[in-house]
Design a protein around this motif. Sequence first.
Motif, PDB file in Angstrom:
ATOM      1  N   LYS A 297      49.968  36.610  34.890  1.00  0.00           N
ATOM      2  CA  LYS A 297      50.990  37.404  35.419  1.00  0.00           C
ATOM      3  C   LYS A 297      51.008  38.751  35.150  1.00  0.00           C
ATOM      4  O   LYS A 297      51.386  39.668  35.996  1.00  0.00           O
ATOM      5  N   ASN A 298      50.696  39.359  34.014  1.00  0.00           N
ATOM      6  CA  ASN A 298      50.672  40.499  33.668  1.00  0.00           C
ATOM      7  C   ASN A 298      49.148  40.960  33.197  1.00  0.00           C
ATOM      8  O   ASN A 298      48.355  39.997  32.518  1.00  0.00           O
ATOM      9  N   SER A 299      48.718  42.215  33.401  1.00  0.00           N
ATOM     10  CA  SER A 299      47.518  42.752  33.149  1.00  0.00           C
ATOM     11  C   SER A 299      47.142  42.725  31.749  1.00  0.00           C
ATOM     12  O   SER A 299      46.146  42.754  31.136  1.00  0.00           O
ATOM     13  N   TRP A 300      48.267  43.061  30.851  1.00  0.00           N
ATOM     14  CA  TRP A 300      48.461  43.155  29.642  1.00  0.00           C
ATOM     15  C   TRP A 300      47.714  41.706  28.943  1.00  0.00           C
ATOM     16  O   TRP A 300      47.011  41.520  27.884  1.00  0.00           O
ATOM     17  N   ASP A 301      48.443  40.777  29.564  1.00  0.00           N
ATOM     18  CA  ASP A 301      47.766  39.389  29.309  1.00  0.00           C
ATOM     19  C   ASP A 301      46.262  39.237  29.165  1.00  0.00           C
ATOM     20  O   ASP A 301      45.801  38.323  28.481  1.00  0.00           O
ATOM     21  N   GLN A 302      45.888  39.618  30.277  1.00  0.00           N
ATOM     22  CA  GLN A 302      44.419  39.400  30.406  1.00  0.00           C
ATOM     23  C   GLN A 302      43.810  40.191  29.381  1.00  0.00           C
ATOM     24  O   GLN A 302      42.707  39.672  28.796  1.00  0.00           O
ATOM     25  N   ILE A 303      44.066  41.415  29.020  1.00  0.00           N
ATOM     26  CA  ILE A 303      43.497  42.266  28.055  1.00  0.00           C
ATOM     27  C   ILE A 303      43.682  41.556  26.760  1.00  0.00           C
ATOM     28  O   ILE A 303      42.526  41.465  26.011  1.00  0.00           O
ATOM     29  N   ALA A 304      44.799  41.220  26.311  1.00  0.00           N
ATOM     30  CA  ALA A 304      44.949  40.320  25.260  1.00  0.00           C
ATOM     31  C   ALA A 304      44.042  39.125  25.150  1.00  0.00           C
ATOM     32  O   ALA A 304      43.623  38.722  23.989  1.00  0.00           O
ATOM     33  N   SER A 305      44.001  38.490  26.173  1.00  0.00           N
ATOM     34  CA  SER A 305      43.157  37.284  26.043  1.00  0.00           C
ATOM     35  C   SER A 305      41.546  37.701  26.023  1.00  0.00           C
ATOM     36  O   SER A 305      40.929  36.672  25.278  1.00  0.00           O
ATOM     37  N   ASN A 306      41.446  38.712  26.372  1.00  0.00           N
ATOM     38  CA  ASN A 306      39.798  39.298  26.081  1.00  0.00           C
ATOM     39  C   ASN A 306      39.526  39.864  24.748  1.00  0.00           C
ATOM     40  O   ASN A 306      38.341  39.947  24.482  1.00  0.00           O
ATOM     41  N   ILE A 307      40.561  40.057  23.904  1.00  0.00           N
ATOM     42  CA  ILE A 307      40.151  40.601  22.791  1.00  0.00           C
ATOM     43  C   ILE A 307      40.810  39.555  21.624  1.00  0.00           C
ATOM     44  O   ILE A 307      41.419  39.009  21.818  1.00  0.00           O
TER      45      ILE A 307
END
Length: 165
Positions: free
Chosen positions: A126-136
């Motif tokens: 839902k949020n682009s920061w969630d995607q970033i957090a999932s990649n790190i």
Amino acid sequence: MYDFSEEAQTDKQNVQQDGFQGDQIAASEAFSYETSTQPITLNIYVSPEQQQRKDKLRILEDERIAQIREKDQQERLLKQQKKQKGLEFFQEFKKQQEMEITQRRSQNKQQQEIWNENQKNRNQYKNSWDQIASNIALKDGEYPGEKDVTKMRQAILNKRIDLTK
């Protein structure tokens, strides 16, 4: 005197008529397509030496013509061989081109499927920061590097928390 002038006038008329008829005949002969093409034959005595020369020249001319025909035949064969090689090369080129096209199609289909899967994965967050957090790696023991990245991890988590509120 009268007779003389009368004869002179009739002569002029005849000359004019003859000249006019002569011009007509000359014009019709110029445009006639029938010309005589009969060879001129002369009965000339030819010495035996001259006859031998003529025979030798005729033989040489026949040999030259035979050589020209043979050379022409060889050139035609070479031309056919080159044409055949060109056709074979063209057919091989077409086959290779068709194979490359089919390979590119299959590669493009695979890349399209991968892209579609990535699009689906992007839409699940839902949020682009969630995607970033999932990649790190956000947990303490997951980071494989040597540097301390705790401050960076904390900043990303704070940003994600701010956006989810």
